[in-house]
Design an enzyme around this catalytic site. Structure first.
Site, PDB file in Angstrom:
ATOM      1  NE  ARG A   1      -4.063  -1.952   0.464  1.00 28.02           N
ATOM      2  CZ  ARG A   1      -5.050  -1.927   1.561  1.00 28.02           C
ATOM      3  NH1 ARG A   1      -5.044  -0.789   2.057  1.00 28.02           N
ATOM      4  NH2 ARG A   1      -5.882  -2.990   1.422  1.00 28.02           N
TER       5      ARG A   1
ATOM      6  CG  ASP B   1     -14.703   5.911   5.474  1.00 27.11           C
ATOM      7  OD1 ASP B   1     -15.286   4.868   5.526  1.00 27.11           O
ATOM      8  OD2 ASP B   1     -13.555   6.227   5.312  1.00 27.11           O
TER       9      ASP B   1
END
Length: 277
Positions: A44, A145
């Site tokens: 990532r 979020d």
């Protein structure tokens, strides 16, 4: 890390880099990352190194200290956003049942989706509300979020047709518009569904949530599994006072609060109420 892994990797990535990333992520987002995630972290964050033209994780971590913009990119990169329309469908039946049971003249329902990701979950909540109460239901859904990029996706409300392949024909016709021409292969959530949902960035560890309680239902699914037990307790202790006394807290299928029985009681499948509620 084996010598072979070190040779094959594009960027220098040491054990201490992984440990530093774990600590930063925990402080920033409350996410407790296990040793087994070392390779996931590499893959990532390597994307960020490529984007920034860097050669080592040590250089990246030094850069991260002084860039608030990159700190946001860092959290976005490591946040898991697995979602689907009507995922764990029984929860939406519970939502519909609650709305029908508590409907009353002048009653406005307020719902909070605390891990909205790309929008499938809050839009599913909106569709369930329309099914339960009819067109233009008295429902407001706050969708939050920590990841700013997935929230932007949710606001657009545009998805690949593959994302809606498991919905019924009636759901597709009623709640989506199918793209044509350059938009072929895409669907867009209809305005009457979108208008029920407000997307907003929110970190559950931040000091000020800037919310407007009380909430009838809080969907916080598959979030607590990334927190250690002290953080779970801290977040739940903040959420519960924001709910109506008879409100419902909806958890994910792999989450259990047996260790928090002083705070919540199980009233359905991964469905809780505050103790005393």
């Amino acid at each position: 890390m084996t010598q072979m892994e070190a040779v094959q990797r594009e960027f220098e990535y040491r054990k201490e880099d992984f440990q530093a990333i774990r600590q930063i992520l925990y402080r920033a987002a409350g996410i407790s990352m296990s040793d087994s995630k070392e390779q996931l972290v590499y893959s990532r964050i390597a994307r960020r190194l490529r984007a920034l033209g860097m050669r080592s994780f040590a250089d990246y971590l030094e850069y991260l200290k002084g860039s608030s913009q990159e700190q946001e990119e860092f959290v976005n990169a490591l946040t898991t956003n697995l979602t689907a329309f009507f995922r764990e469908s029984h929860h939406f039946d519970i939502l519909a049942g609650y709305l029908k049971q508590h409907r009353a003249p002048g009653r406005k329902f307020r719902l909070w989706c605390a891990a909205a990701s790309t929008g499938e979950e809050p839009y599913s909540m909106a569709m369930a509300a329309i099914d339960a109460l009819g067109d233009n239901p008295p429902v407001e859904i706050l969708a939050t979020d920590i990841d700013s990029k997935v929230l932007a996706h949710g606001r657009r409300g545009v998805y690949q047709e593959e994302r809606v392949k498991d919905l019924t024909r009636n759901q597709l016709r009623r709640f989506f518009k199918r793209g044509t021409g350059p938009n072929a292969g895409l669907v867009k959530v209809r305005k009457e569904v979108q208008r029920l949902v407000e997307f907003r960035e929110l970190n559950l560890l931040s000091a000020n949530w800037r919310l407007d309680p009380p909430y009838d239902l809080i969907f916080c699914r598959n979030v607590m599994i990334y927190f250690d037990k002290p953080t779970q307790t801290k977040v739940l202790e903040r959420m519960l006072p924001l709910m109506r006394p008879d409100g419902l807290y909806i958890a994910g299928h792999s989450e259990s609060f047996a260790h928090l029985s002083k705070l919540v009681r199980l009233v359905g499948k991964t469905t809780y109420q505050a103790v005393g509620g």
